[in-house]
Design a protein around this motif. Structure first.
Motif, PDB file in Angstrom:
ATOM      1  N   TYR A 171      25.440  57.182  29.201  1.00 16.53           N
ATOM      2  CA  TYR A 171      25.167  57.337  30.873  1.00 16.53           C
ATOM      3  C   TYR A 171      26.179  56.880  31.422  1.00 16.53           C
ATOM      4  CZ  TYR A 171      23.551  56.341  35.546  1.00 16.53           C
ATOM      5  OH  TYR A 171      23.635  56.016  36.842  1.00 16.53           O
ATOM      6  N   ILE A 172      26.852  55.668  30.834  1.00 11.12           N
ATOM      7  CA  ILE A 172      28.316  55.111  30.991  1.00 11.12           C
ATOM      8  C   ILE A 172      29.358  56.123  31.149  1.00 11.12           C
ATOM      9  CG2 ILE A 172      30.087  53.366  30.916  1.00 11.12           C
ATOM     10  CD1 ILE A 172      27.434  52.375  32.224  1.00 11.12           C
ATOM     11  N   ARG A 173      29.287  56.927  29.895  1.00 14.09           N
ATOM     12  CA  ARG A 173      30.456  57.894  29.601  1.00 14.09           C
ATOM     13  C   ARG A 173      30.314  59.217  30.336  1.00 14.09           C
ATOM     14  NH1 ARG A 173      29.122  56.558  24.258  1.00 14.09           N
ATOM     15  NH2 ARG A 173      27.795  58.016  24.043  1.00 14.09           N
ATOM     16  N   LYS A 174      29.049  59.806  30.626  1.00  9.72           N
ATOM     17  CA  LYS A 174      28.803  60.766  31.591  1.00  9.72           C
ATOM     18  C   LYS A 174      29.201  60.596  32.874  1.00  9.72           C
ATOM     19  CE  LYS A 174      25.361  62.834  28.319  1.00  9.72           C
ATOM     20  NZ  LYS A 174      23.642  63.207  28.243  1.00  9.72           N
ATOM     21  N   ASN A 175      29.011  59.272  33.346  1.00  7.58           N
ATOM     22  CA  ASN A 175      29.336  59.287  34.941  1.00  7.58           C
ATOM     23  C   ASN A 175      30.657  58.695  34.764  1.00  7.58           C
ATOM     24  OD1 ASN A 175      26.577  59.414  36.488  1.00  7.58           O
ATOM     25  ND2 ASN A 175      25.746  58.843  34.518  1.00  7.58           N
ATOM     26  N   LYS A 176      31.494  58.628  33.853  1.00  5.52           N
ATOM     27  CA  LYS A 176      32.828  58.178  34.036  1.00  5.52           C
ATOM     28  C   LYS A 176      33.185  56.801  34.625  1.00  5.52           C
ATOM     29  CE  LYS A 176      34.494  62.909  33.771  1.00  5.52           C
ATOM     30  NZ  LYS A 176      35.086  63.915  34.437  1.00  5.52           N
ATOM     31  N   ILE A 177      32.224  56.028  34.467  1.00  3.30           N
ATOM     32  CA  ILE A 177      32.423  54.119  34.697  1.00  3.30           C
ATOM     33  C   ILE A 177      33.120  53.752  33.927  1.00  3.30           C
ATOM     34  CG2 ILE A 177      31.071  52.342  35.170  1.00  3.30           C
ATOM     35  CD1 ILE A 177      28.528  54.120  35.533  1.00  3.30           C
ATOM     36  N   LYS A 178      34.404  53.009  34.546  1.00  2.00           N
ATOM     37  CA  LYS A 178      35.317  52.213  33.773  1.00  2.00           C
ATOM     38  C   LYS A 178      34.774  50.752  33.804  1.00  2.00           C
ATOM     39  CE  LYS A 178      39.935  50.468  34.125  1.00  2.00           C
ATOM     40  NZ  LYS A 178      41.111  49.951  35.108  1.00  2.00           N
ATOM     41  N   ILE A 179      34.523  50.387  32.504  1.00  2.58           N
ATOM     42  CA  ILE A 179      33.955  49.203  32.168  1.00  2.58           C
ATOM     43  C   ILE A 179      35.198  48.293  31.794  1.00  2.58           C
ATOM     44  CG2 ILE A 179      32.684  47.588  30.610  1.00  2.58           C
ATOM     45  CD1 ILE A 179      31.120  49.740  32.385  1.00  2.58           C
ATOM     46  N   ASP A 180      35.350  47.311  32.986  1.00  2.32           N
ATOM     47  CA  ASP A 180      36.679  46.175  32.885  1.00  2.32           C
ATOM     48  C   ASP A 180      36.115  45.244  31.983  1.00  2.32           C
ATOM     49  OD1 ASP A 180      38.412  47.643  34.738  1.00  2.32           O
ATOM     50  OD2 ASP A 180      36.864  47.123  36.058  1.00  2.32           O
ATOM     51  N   ALA A 181      34.742  44.855  31.702  1.00  4.62           N
ATOM     52  CA  ALA A 181      34.366  43.646  31.118  1.00  4.62           C
ATOM     53  C   ALA A 181      33.049  43.950  30.694  1.00  4.62           C
ATOM     54  CB  ALA A 181      34.544  42.363  31.701  1.00  4.62           C
ATOM     55  N   LEU A 182      32.855  43.709  29.422  1.00  7.68           N
ATOM     56  CA  LEU A 182      31.311  43.497  28.691  1.00  7.68           C
ATOM     57  C   LEU A 182      31.032  42.264  28.248  1.00  7.68           C
ATOM     58  CD1 LEU A 182      28.859  45.109  27.539  1.00  7.68           C
ATOM     59  CD2 LEU A 182      30.236  45.570  25.749  1.00  7.68           C
ATOM     60  N   TYR A 183      30.197  41.755  28.985  1.00  5.74           N
ATOM     61  CA  TYR A 183      29.523  40.236  28.711  1.00  5.74           C
ATOM     62  C   TYR A 183      28.200  40.367  28.208  1.00  5.74           C
ATOM     63  CZ  TYR A 183      33.314  39.019  31.910  1.00  5.74           C
ATOM     64  OH  TYR A 183      34.689  38.802  32.522  1.00  5.74           O
ATOM     65  N   GLN A 184      27.950  39.949  26.896  1.00  5.71           N
ATOM     66  CA  GLN A 184      26.377  40.315  26.123  1.00  5.71           C
ATOM     67  C   GLN A 184      25.858  38.955  25.929  1.00  5.71           C
ATOM     68  OE1 GLN A 184      26.670  43.935  23.318  1.00  5.71           O
ATOM     69  NE2 GLN A 184      28.934  43.142  23.152  1.00  5.71           N
ATOM     70  N   PHE A 185      24.924  38.971  26.705  1.00  7.11           N
ATOM     71  CA  PHE A 185      23.929  37.841  26.700  1.00  7.11           C
ATOM     72  C   PHE A 185      22.306  38.054  25.858  1.00  7.11           C
ATOM     73  CE2 PHE A 185      26.805  36.807  29.847  1.00  7.11           C
ATOM     74  CZ  PHE A 185      27.338  35.474  29.574  1.00  7.11           C
ATOM     75  N   GLY A 186      22.296  39.335  25.603  1.00 10.19           N
ATOM     76  CA  GLY A 186      20.953  39.945  25.096  1.00 10.19           C
ATOM     77  C   GLY A 186      20.732  39.183  23.679  1.00 10.19           C
ATOM     78  N   GLY A 187      19.510  38.887  23.357  1.00 11.14           N
ATOM     79  CA  GLY A 187      19.375  38.312  21.975  1.00 11.14           C
ATOM     80  C   GLY A 187      17.884  37.828  21.806  1.00 11.14           C
ATOM     81  N   ILE A 188      17.285  37.551  20.577  1.00  8.98           N
ATOM     82  CA  ILE A 188      16.378  36.866  20.340  1.00  8.98           C
ATOM     83  C   ILE A 188      16.386  35.577  19.275  1.00  8.98           C
ATOM     84  CG2 ILE A 188      14.624  38.908  20.797  1.00  8.98           C
ATOM     85  CD1 ILE A 188      14.388  39.247  17.826  1.00  8.98           C
ATOM     86  N   SER A 189      15.569  34.475  19.596  1.00 11.32           N
ATOM     87  CA  SER A 189      15.721  33.599  18.691  1.00 11.32           C
ATOM     88  C   SER A 189      14.664  33.341  17.647  1.00 11.32           C
ATOM     89  CB  SER A 189      15.774  32.225  19.505  1.00 11.32           C
ATOM     90  OG  SER A 189      16.118  31.057  18.718  1.00 11.32           O
ATOM     91  N   GLN A 190      14.396  32.484  16.889  1.00 10.31           N
ATOM     92  CA  GLN A 190      13.640  32.367  15.885  1.00 10.31           C
ATOM     93  C   GLN A 190      12.830  30.837  15.512  1.00 10.31           C
ATOM     94  OE1 GLN A 190      15.628  32.694  12.162  1.00 10.31           O
ATOM     95  NE2 GLN A 190      13.706  32.927  10.935  1.00 10.31           N
ATOM     96  N   ARG A 191      11.665  30.972  15.302  1.00  4.22           N
ATOM     97  CA  ARG A 191      10.981  29.840  14.853  1.00  4.22           C
ATOM     98  C   ARG A 191      10.109  29.778  13.751  1.00  4.22           C
ATOM     99  NH1 ARG A 191      14.574  28.835  17.955  1.00  4.22           N
ATOM    100  NH2 ARG A 191      14.456  27.817  20.003  1.00  4.22           N
TER     101      ARG A 191
END
Length: 265
Positions: free
Chosen positions: A76-96
């Motif tokens: 989607y980002i490529r097709k809409n030619k959106i220039k990404i200046d920064a990618l901040y990744q906070f997604g994830g899962i923990s474990q118990r």
């Protein structure tokens, strides 16, 4: 990194640190935020708060644990030619769960989200970022990305893997003006323990006492954003528990003693 008039893609923006960082960044002048996570409704709640700062937003939900979903978002980002200046990744899962009681499929699930999903998105975005003359990538590790910890075996391993990958990426791309920050939170008061998975791959559904008494996500976000602006290579944030990082480095025998006796909850 000057956030003014930049397009910043934030994953894990539906809750916790990711949401708090998105809200903090929404006050930057003429900034555009792309908000991602699995829960579209929760992302829209984040979006509404961000819009109060007259921030331009795009909600782009996807699942880090599904390769096709990551590819669809990046496409989607490529097709809409959106220039990404920064990618901040906070997604994830923990474990118990303990090593001896955890089936390999649960370990694989943790790695699919925390490691493979994260590096897959990075690989989709990095070439265009280089072509555009540079940018910033930040990934969220944990203090247990610096050392092993009971009840967190694959979570810790997946976070340690991120250090190896993104430090290599940084070394390869200094000449391409790619800044890389590894965020290392301690105990932050979010639902990470509630949403963690147990030995059966089911939701832990409990707030750890240590997590409940941790630093607020809002304070954490302010610290992170301040250090992202300075392009710090490692961003260690939390309370007194972060001293364990330094104990592991400088006093390993003390770390070995403490880690086998600490309450993992």
């Amino acid at each position: 990194m000057d956030f003014t008039a930049k397009t910043l893609w934030i994953t894990g923006a539906s809750s916790g640190i990711g949401k708090a960082v998105a809200i903090e960044l929404s006050s930057a002048k003429n900034v555009k935020l792309i908000l991602s996570g699995r829960n579209e409704q929760a992302l829209k709640v984040t979006e509404e708060v961000c819009k109060q700062n007259d921030c331009e937003t795009l909600v782009l939900p996807f699942d880090l644990g599904e390769e096709a979903s990551v590819e669809k978002a990046a496409s989607y980002i490529r097709k809409n030619k959106i220039k990404i200046d920064a990618l901040y990744q906070f997604g994830g899962i923990s474990q118990r769960s303990f090593v001896a009681e955890t089936p390999l499929e649960v370990d694989r699930k943790i790695f699919e989200v925390n490691y493979f999903g994260t590096i897959a998105l990075t690989k989709h975005i990095l070439p265009a970022m280089i072509e555009n003359g540079g940018g910033q990538i930040a990934v969220t590790s944990s203090i247990v990305g610096k050392f092993g910890f009971p009840y967190r075996s694959s979570y810790s391993a997946s976070k340690q893997a991120l250090h190896g990958f993104f430090e290599s990426l940084r070394a390869e791309n200094t000449k391409n003006n790619i800044a890389v920050s590894i965020i290392i939170p301690g105990r932050i008061k979010t639902n990470i323990s509630v949403n963690a998975i147990d030995k059966e791959g089911k939701t832990h559904a409990k707030m750890d006492a240590g997590q409940d008494s941790g630093m607020s996500a809002e304070k954490c976000a302010r610290i992170i954003c301040k250090k992202l602006k300075k392009e710090k290579k490692e961003i260690l944030v939390g309370g007194t528990e972060v001293i364990m990082v330094h104990i592991r480095r400088f006093l390993p025998r003390l770390y070995y003693y403490m880690s086998s006796r600490v309450n993992p909850l």
